[in-house]
Every structure is written in C-alpha cells, then in structure tokens.
Design a protein around this motif. Structure first.
Motif, PDB file in Angstrom:
ATOM      1  N   ARG A 196       0.871  -1.188   0.000  1.00 16.24           N
ATOM      2  CA  ARG A 196       0.000   0.000   0.000  1.00 16.24           C
ATOM      3  C   ARG A 196       0.898   1.224   0.000  1.00 16.24           C
ATOM      4  NH1 ARG A 196      -5.203   1.166   3.718  1.00 16.24           N
ATOM      5  NH2 ARG A 196      -6.022  -0.121   2.039  1.00 16.24           N
ATOM      6  N   SER A 197       0.600   2.140  -0.895  1.00 20.92           N
ATOM      7  CA  SER A 197       1.448   3.316  -1.057  1.00 20.92           C
ATOM      8  C   SER A 197       0.587   4.574  -1.144  1.00 20.92           C
ATOM      9  CB  SER A 197       2.312   3.191  -2.320  1.00 20.92           C
ATOM     10  OG  SER A 197       3.122   4.333  -2.488  1.00 20.92           O
ATOM     11  N   GLU A 198       1.081   5.624  -0.539  1.00 23.79           N
ATOM     12  CA  GLU A 198       0.465   6.943  -0.650  1.00 23.79           C
ATOM     13  C   GLU A 198       1.364   7.797  -1.529  1.00 23.79           C
ATOM     14  OE1 GLU A 198      -1.101  10.681   2.139  1.00 23.79           O
ATOM     15  OE2 GLU A 198      -0.087   8.948   3.026  1.00 23.79           O
ATOM     16  N   ALA A 199       0.914   8.078  -2.725  1.00 25.76           N
ATOM     17  CA  ALA A 199       1.730   8.749  -3.732  1.00 25.76           C
ATOM     18  C   ALA A 199       1.081  10.080  -4.118  1.00 25.76           C
ATOM     19  CB  ALA A 199       1.905   7.864  -4.964  1.00 25.76           C
ATOM     20  N   PRO A 200       1.866  11.005  -4.685  1.00 29.40           N
ATOM     21  CA  PRO A 200       1.334  12.333  -5.010  1.00 29.40           C
ATOM     22  C   PRO A 200       0.510  12.341  -6.285  1.00 29.40           C
ATOM     23  CG  PRO A 200       3.637  12.226  -5.596  1.00 29.40           C
ATOM     24  CD  PRO A 200       3.321  10.925  -4.918  1.00 29.40           C
ATOM     25  N   CYS A 201      -0.341  13.344  -6.381  1.00 26.06           N
ATOM     26  CA  CYS A 201      -1.172  13.573  -7.565  1.00 26.06           C
ATOM     27  C   CYS A 201      -0.959  15.008  -8.045  1.00 26.06           C
ATOM     28  CB  CYS A 201      -2.651  13.351  -7.264  1.00 26.06           C
ATOM     29  SG  CYS A 201      -3.080  11.670  -6.781  1.00 26.06           S
ATOM     30  N   THR A 202      -1.038  15.174  -9.352  1.00 23.52           N
ATOM     31  CA  THR A 202      -0.969  16.503  -9.952  1.00 23.52           C
ATOM     32  C   THR A 202      -2.386  17.026 -10.123  1.00 23.52           C
ATOM     33  OG1 THR A 202       1.066  15.920 -11.102  1.00 23.52           O
ATOM     34  CG2 THR A 202      -0.126  17.844 -11.899  1.00 23.52           C
ATOM     35  N   MET A 203      -2.709  18.094  -9.411  1.00 22.83           N
ATOM     36  CA  MET A 203      -4.061  18.642  -9.430  1.00 22.83           C
ATOM     37  C   MET A 203      -4.032  20.060  -9.982  1.00 22.83           C
ATOM     38  SD  MET A 203      -5.790  17.328  -5.887  1.00 22.83           S
ATOM     39  CE  MET A 203      -5.918  15.576  -5.527  1.00 22.83           C
ATOM     40  N   ASN A 204      -4.756  20.270 -11.046  1.00 21.43           N
ATOM     41  CA  ASN A 204      -4.958  21.601 -11.603  1.00 21.43           C
ATOM     42  C   ASN A 204      -6.424  21.955 -11.408  1.00 21.43           C
ATOM     43  OD1 ASN A 204      -4.932  23.987 -12.950  1.00 21.43           O
ATOM     44  ND2 ASN A 204      -4.278  23.177 -14.918  1.00 21.43           N
ATOM     45  N   LEU A 205      -6.693  22.775 -10.386  1.00 22.87           N
ATOM     46  CA  LEU A 205      -8.065  23.060  -9.982  1.00 22.87           C
ATOM     47  C   LEU A 205      -8.672  24.248 -10.721  1.00 22.87           C
ATOM     48  CD1 LEU A 205      -7.673  22.575  -6.129  1.00 22.87           C
ATOM     49  CD2 LEU A 205      -8.537  20.936  -7.799  1.00 22.87           C
ATOM     50  N   GLU A 206      -8.075  24.664 -11.823  1.00 21.76           N
ATOM     51  CA  GLU A 206      -8.649  25.787 -12.570  1.00 21.76           C
ATOM     52  C   GLU A 206     -10.031  25.450 -13.125  1.00 21.76           C
ATOM     53  OE1 GLU A 206      -5.903  26.903 -15.572  1.00 21.76           O
ATOM     54  OE2 GLU A 206      -4.509  27.877 -14.174  1.00 21.76           O
ATOM     55  N   ARG A 207     -10.305  24.167 -13.339  1.00 25.70           N
ATOM     56  CA  ARG A 207     -11.599  23.764 -13.876  1.00 25.70           C
ATOM     57  C   ARG A 207     -12.476  23.098 -12.821  1.00 25.70           C
ATOM     58  NH1 ARG A 207     -11.696  23.353 -19.389  1.00 25.70           N
ATOM     59  NH2 ARG A 207     -13.267  21.710 -19.213  1.00 25.70           N
ATOM     60  N   PHE A 208     -12.111  23.166 -11.558  1.00 25.06           N
ATOM     61  CA  PHE A 208     -12.890  22.536 -10.490  1.00 25.06           C
ATOM     62  C   PHE A 208     -14.302  23.109 -10.464  1.00 25.06           C
ATOM     63  CE2 PHE A 208     -14.576  22.611  -6.204  1.00 25.06           C
ATOM     64  CZ  PHE A 208     -14.442  21.290  -5.824  1.00 25.06           C
ATOM     65  N   PRO A 209     -15.341  22.268 -10.356  1.00 26.63           N
ATOM     66  CA  PRO A 209     -15.349  20.810 -10.168  1.00 26.63           C
ATOM     67  C   PRO A 209     -15.470  20.015 -11.467  1.00 26.63           C
ATOM     68  CG  PRO A 209     -17.554  21.645  -9.817  1.00 26.63           C
ATOM     69  CD  PRO A 209     -16.703  22.833 -10.199  1.00 26.63           C
ATOM     70  N   LEU A 210     -15.109  20.597 -12.585  1.00 21.13           N
ATOM     71  CA  LEU A 210     -15.180  19.914 -13.873  1.00 21.13           C
ATOM     72  C   LEU A 210     -13.772  19.554 -14.342  1.00 21.13           C
ATOM     73  CD1 LEU A 210     -17.751  22.362 -15.499  1.00 21.13           C
ATOM     74  CD2 LEU A 210     -18.241  20.227 -14.318  1.00 21.13           C
ATOM     75  N   ASP A 211     -12.916  19.183 -13.399  1.00 24.29           N
ATOM     76  CA  ASP A 211     -11.513  18.965 -13.707  1.00 24.29           C
ATOM     77  C   ASP A 211     -11.177  17.478 -13.705  1.00 24.29           C
ATOM     78  OD1 ASP A 211     -12.020  18.737 -11.002  1.00 24.29           O
ATOM     79  OD2 ASP A 211      -9.972  19.232 -10.446  1.00 24.29           O
ATOM     80  N   ARG A 212      -9.912  17.184 -13.933  1.00 24.00           N
ATOM     81  CA  ARG A 212      -9.377  15.837 -13.823  1.00 24.00           C
ATOM     82  C   ARG A 212      -8.000  15.924 -13.182  1.00 24.00           C
ATOM     83  NH1 ARG A 212      -7.240  13.772 -19.760  1.00 24.00           N
ATOM     84  NH2 ARG A 212      -5.617  15.345 -20.035  1.00 24.00           N
ATOM     85  N   ILE A 213      -7.565  14.832 -12.586  1.00 24.86           N
ATOM     86  CA  ILE A 213      -6.278  14.805 -11.911  1.00 24.86           C
ATOM     87  C   ILE A 213      -5.486  13.602 -12.409  1.00 24.86           C
ATOM     88  CG2 ILE A 213      -7.269  15.891  -9.868  1.00 24.86           C
ATOM     89  CD1 ILE A 213      -7.101  13.209  -8.476  1.00 24.86           C
ATOM     90  N   GLU A 214      -4.178  13.681 -12.249  1.00 27.92           N
ATOM     91  CA  GLU A 214      -3.287  12.590 -12.625  1.00 27.92           C
ATOM     92  C   GLU A 214      -2.395  12.254 -11.441  1.00 27.92           C
ATOM     93  OE1 GLU A 214      -1.107  13.361 -16.153  1.00 27.92           O
ATOM     94  OE2 GLU A 214      -2.879  13.400 -17.456  1.00 27.92           O
ATOM     95  N   CYS A 215      -2.389  10.984 -11.077  1.00 28.98           N
ATOM     96  CA  CYS A 215      -1.570  10.501  -9.975  1.00 28.98           C
ATOM     97  C   CYS A 215      -0.440   9.649 -10.537  1.00 28.98           C
ATOM     98  CB  CYS A 215      -2.411   9.698  -8.989  1.00 28.98           C
ATOM     99  SG  CYS A 215      -3.808  10.633  -8.298  1.00 28.98           S
ATOM    100  N   HIS A 216       0.715   9.715  -9.900  1.00 24.10           N
ATOM    101  CA  HIS A 216       1.925   9.134 -10.467  1.00 24.10           C
ATOM    102  C   HIS A 216       2.582   8.170  -9.489  1.00 24.10           C
ATOM    103  CE1 HIS A 216       1.525  12.193 -13.537  1.00 24.10           C
ATOM    104  NE2 HIS A 216       1.546  13.137 -12.598  1.00 24.10           N
ATOM    105  N   LEU A 217       3.124   7.113 -10.055  1.00 27.51           N
ATOM    106  CA  LEU A 217       4.014   6.196  -9.359  1.00 27.51           C
ATOM    107  C   LEU A 217       5.326   6.162 -10.131  1.00 27.51           C
ATOM    108  CD1 LEU A 217       1.663   3.161  -8.575  1.00 27.51           C
ATOM    109  CD2 LEU A 217       2.468   4.883  -6.961  1.00 27.51           C
ATOM    110  N   ILE A 218       6.421   6.380  -9.443  1.00 25.54           N
ATOM    111  CA  ILE A 218       7.743   6.375 -10.063  1.00 25.54           C
ATOM    112  C   ILE A 218       8.576   5.294  -9.391  1.00 25.54           C
ATOM    113  CG2 ILE A 218       9.803   7.708 -10.568  1.00 25.54           C
ATOM    114  CD1 ILE A 218       8.120  10.211 -10.462  1.00 25.54           C
TER     115      ILE A 218
END
Length: 474
Positions: free
Chosen positions: A179-201
């Motif tokens: 189980r891992s807690e990893a960061p997400c890239t959030m661009n809230l300029e379109r909130f609540p009609l936005d999307r986010i991308e979470c990354h594992l490296i």
C-alpha cells in the motif's frame, strides 16, 4: 498475478509463449525475455525427469543447497542485470484534494535471471521453488521501490505478503503486495469539472544503470483487477506508463513511471452547489415584481439571497486547498454574487427615485397649503371669510381687496363644490404614481434573466467542451 505465474511456469518449462494482442507481432524480444525463454544454456541438454527417484530428489532441501557459497552482495552477472517489472492495481481507496495524494494497493513484481539459483540439474521434476518471506533477505534483489511515495508498507495479513519463486533456469520472481500513498498533480482551474493525474515512479534504489536496467513486462506492464474502483468523487479513465533515465550525483538510474488519470464526478457539486445558487439568484429576482414602495420586503429578499450564497461558497472552499489561481467554481460564485449585488443596486436606484419624488410631493403640498391659507375661504352664507374674526380694520381691508371684488358668484360656487365634493378630496390625497421606478423594474425583470442565461451558456459550453490540459508524466 495468476496469469503472470502461468506464463512464467510455461517459460520455465521451455514452452514458447506468444505475446498478447497488446504487443506487436513483429516486436523484437527484450534481453530479459530471451533469458526467460531459455531454461538451460544451449550447450547443456535438458535434464530428464525420472519419477522413480523423485521422492529422494524431493526430499532434498534445495534452498539449503542453492544458498551454499551464495552471496547476496554480489551481482548475478558482471553485465547489467535486466530486471522486468510488472504492476497489478488491486484497489484505490482514497484521493485527497487537500493533501494532493492518493492511496493505492497493488502487486509489484520484479523478474530477473540469477544463474546461481538454477536447480534444473538438481531436481528435474520440480517446476518451481516457492520460498517463504524469510528467504527474501538472503537473496540478491534489485531493490525496486516507489521513490515518489510519501509512505509505503508491505501488507502483513497475517504474515508479510511477499512471494518469492525460483524457476529451474534460475529466473527469480519477487512479488510484493503493498500500500502506497503517492502524489497527484491537481490543476483546480476547472474545479469541479476537472481531472487529476496521480503518479508512481519506480527505480532501483541501490543500483544505477551500470548494474541494473529496468524495463516493463512487454505483454502486461500495468493492469488492474477491475475497471471501476467505486470512488465517490472520481472515475478512473486512463492508465499510462513509460520509462526514462534520471541523472543523479551518483550516476544514471533507470526509472519507470505510471500515470493514472481520474475524472471528477461533479454530480455532488451540481446538487449541493449549483442548484442552491440558482435558487438564490432566482429569489433575488422576485423583488422586481413587487411594489416599488415595498422596500423592507425587497431588501429582505436580496440580502437573504446574498447571505445564503456566501455561506454556501464558504462550505465549498473549506474542502479545497488554498490555490492562488482562479477556479471555475470561483467564477461561478462571484458571477452569482454579482447578479444579486446588481439587483440590490437596482433596488437602490428605484428607492432613491421614490425618495426624490416624495420630497417633491411634500414641497408641492407645503406650497399648496400656504396658498390655501392666504386665499379667503367661502362660508355657508355666500360671503368670503377673511379670517379677521370681527376685526373692523381687517374687515374694511378685506372689503376693499381687489380679489374679493373680482370674484363672481359663479366662481365662488365652483370653488365651494370642488372643495366639498368627495372626488375632489380623493384627488388631493392620491399620490402621483412613480413611472420611472416601474420602468426600471420592468427592464430589470427582463434584462437580468437574459444576461444570466447568456452567462450560463458561455460558462457550461466552455467548461464542458474544452478538455483540461494534461499534466506531465513525471
């Protein structure tokens, strides 16, 4: 995991495995695939399995034999070790907009060839050797880890969920359920009609590119046990993977990356945010159809709508990070506040016009009262009362007045009829109608809904039709 295990079992037995449809038919096999396909070296014949003596062979402790003269600090071969990595996503339990992270449970597999662990010549009948998690620290491993995670732990239910399997040709398969807690890239300029991308490296934490090379498993690099993870606010839409090289002070490292894209489900915000703001704006418009002089009721409607909108906006902002840029929800809320504010401005204009009109009416009434006091009154016996109360000098002055002499009997009768008739008294008491305020209310009752409809058309068209910009993979 079962599919990968089946493939590896087939490969360890020397069987050919065709790539799935996700791989190209003319794709050249990677070096690790070539290693996995060969159960033994070309110059050695495949050992024959004699089931007559299988019980004696099975009784031997292969792990003890394999660990003789084995050093976990030495590389399996002098050349860079080719390590193949595979990930299977089991569950995604939480995505936090406040911390900008997501929690993911997944299986991660690392596959490499260690010829020192080959046991086909010791036990030809054994297809694989499965070892306990206590054996894992004694073997060499590439130490593949998630370098961008905030916290990572191996599941232990009840023992650590570590799978270590060795195949007859020395191919080693190490699998963790973590189980891992990893960061997400959030661009809230379109909130609540936005999307986010979470990354594992992922990268080998202990070995650079001169010792370990990382690559994805060609036929199944990243997979998921199901398509829908039942997230309350998000929906998984896409999974991308890639590989790059990263330069550090200690050398060059091979890096594997996974990008998981989520789209926000905005049904909750439609019900809890957009619909209440619509109602608040509509309530503020009711004042346009009320009487211009009903100031307390009109002020109550507009101020109550403004306070309700401000309270609703405060509840939404508390669940978001403190972003320094303007979001879609900010534009919506500020626009709705603007519509309610301008309805109050319209109310102020109408009220100010009524105030000016009332001042003019009071001034005109005061002047008419003074004229009435100066004008001689007509009493019931057909003569004018001059207000002298029996004063002979005043009577003589009034008798000599030109005004008294110029009034005829017809004029006196008409004045008496006008002052004593009910219609005349009603005409004096009736206040003049405020035509300017009525025209302003009529124009506002049409103009505000039209402008609000245009704003809605532009707002929803822009945010629903324009896709958000994807964030970088790394």
């Amino acid at each position: 995991v079962n599919a990968v295990q089946t493939i590896l079992l087939a490969l360890s037995m020397g069987q050919e495995v065709e790539p799935t449809s996700s791989s190209k038919s003319n794709e050249r096999l990677s070096p690790s695939q070539d290693i996995i396909r060969q159960p033994t070296s070309p110059e050695e014949p495949t050992p024959f399995c004699n089931y007559t003596n299988y019980n004696e062979t099975k009784a031997q402790d292969l792990a003890h034999v394999l660990m003789t003269n084995y050093s976990r600090n030495a590389l399996p071969e002098p050349n860079p070790v080719n390590v193949t990595v595979e990930i299977t996503i089991q569950d995604i339990s939480d995505i936090s907009a406040i911390t900008g992270t997501f929690v993911i449970d997944f299986w991660i597999s690392a596959i490499w060839l260690d010829k020192r662990l080959k046991f086909s010549h010791l036990d030809p009948c054994r297809k694989n050797l499965s070892l306990d998690h206590d054996m894992e620290p004694k073997l060499w491993s590439p130490n593949v880890c998630i370098v961008n995670s905030k916290s990572t732990k191996v599941h232990d239910s009840p023992k650590p969920n570590i799978l270590l399997m060795i195949f007859p040709n020395g191919t080693t398969w190490l699998n963790y359920r973590i189980r891992s807690e990893a960061p997400c890239t959030m661009n809230l300029e379109r909130f609540p009609l936005d999307r986010i991308e979470c990354h594992l490296i992922l990268e080998s934490y202990s070995y650079n590119a001169a010792e370990v090379t990382l690559q994805w498993l060609p036929w199944s690099p990243v997979s998921a046990v199901r398509e829908d993870f039942n997230l309350p606010d998000f929906k998984l839409t896409n999974i991308n993977y890639g590989s790059v090289t990263e330069v550090y002070t200690a050398g060059i490292w091979h890096r594997l990356s996974v990008s998981i894209t989520f789209e926000r489900l905005y049904g909750f915000y439609i019900l809890q945010m957009y619909l209440p703001t619509y109602i608040s704006v509509f309530i503020s418009w009711i004042a346009f159809w009320m009487d211009t002089r009903a100031l307390p009721a009109r002020i109550t409607l507009s101020v109550s709508s403004l306070m309700a909108l401000t309270f609703q906006f405060g509840n939404i902002v508390k669940s978001l990070p403190r972003a320094s840029y303007v979001k879609a929800i900010d534009i919506w809320m500020f626009s709705c506040v603007g519509f309610i504010f301008f309805s109050l401005v319209e109310l102020a204009i109408v009220a100010y016009n009524d105030k000016i009109t009332d001042q003019k009416n009071r001034s005109a009434k005061r002047e008419s009262s003074m004229d009435t006091m100066m004008m001689p009154s007509f009493n019931g016996n057909g003569s004018f009362a001059n207000g002298c109360n029996g004063d002979h000098r005043c009577t003589r002055h009034a008798r000599a007045s030109p005004l008294t002499g110029s009034l005829t009997r017809t004029t006196r009768i008409s004045l008496q009829d006008e002052r004593t008739s009910p219609l005349g008294r009603f005409g004096r008491r009736k206040k003049p109608k405020n035509e300017f305020g009525a025209r302003v209310d009529r124009a506002a009752s049409i103009g505000f809904p039209v402008v609000f409809a245009i704003f809605n058309l532009v707002y929803w068209t822009y945010y629903l039709s324009t896709p958000s910009m994807p964030s970088p993979l790394l």
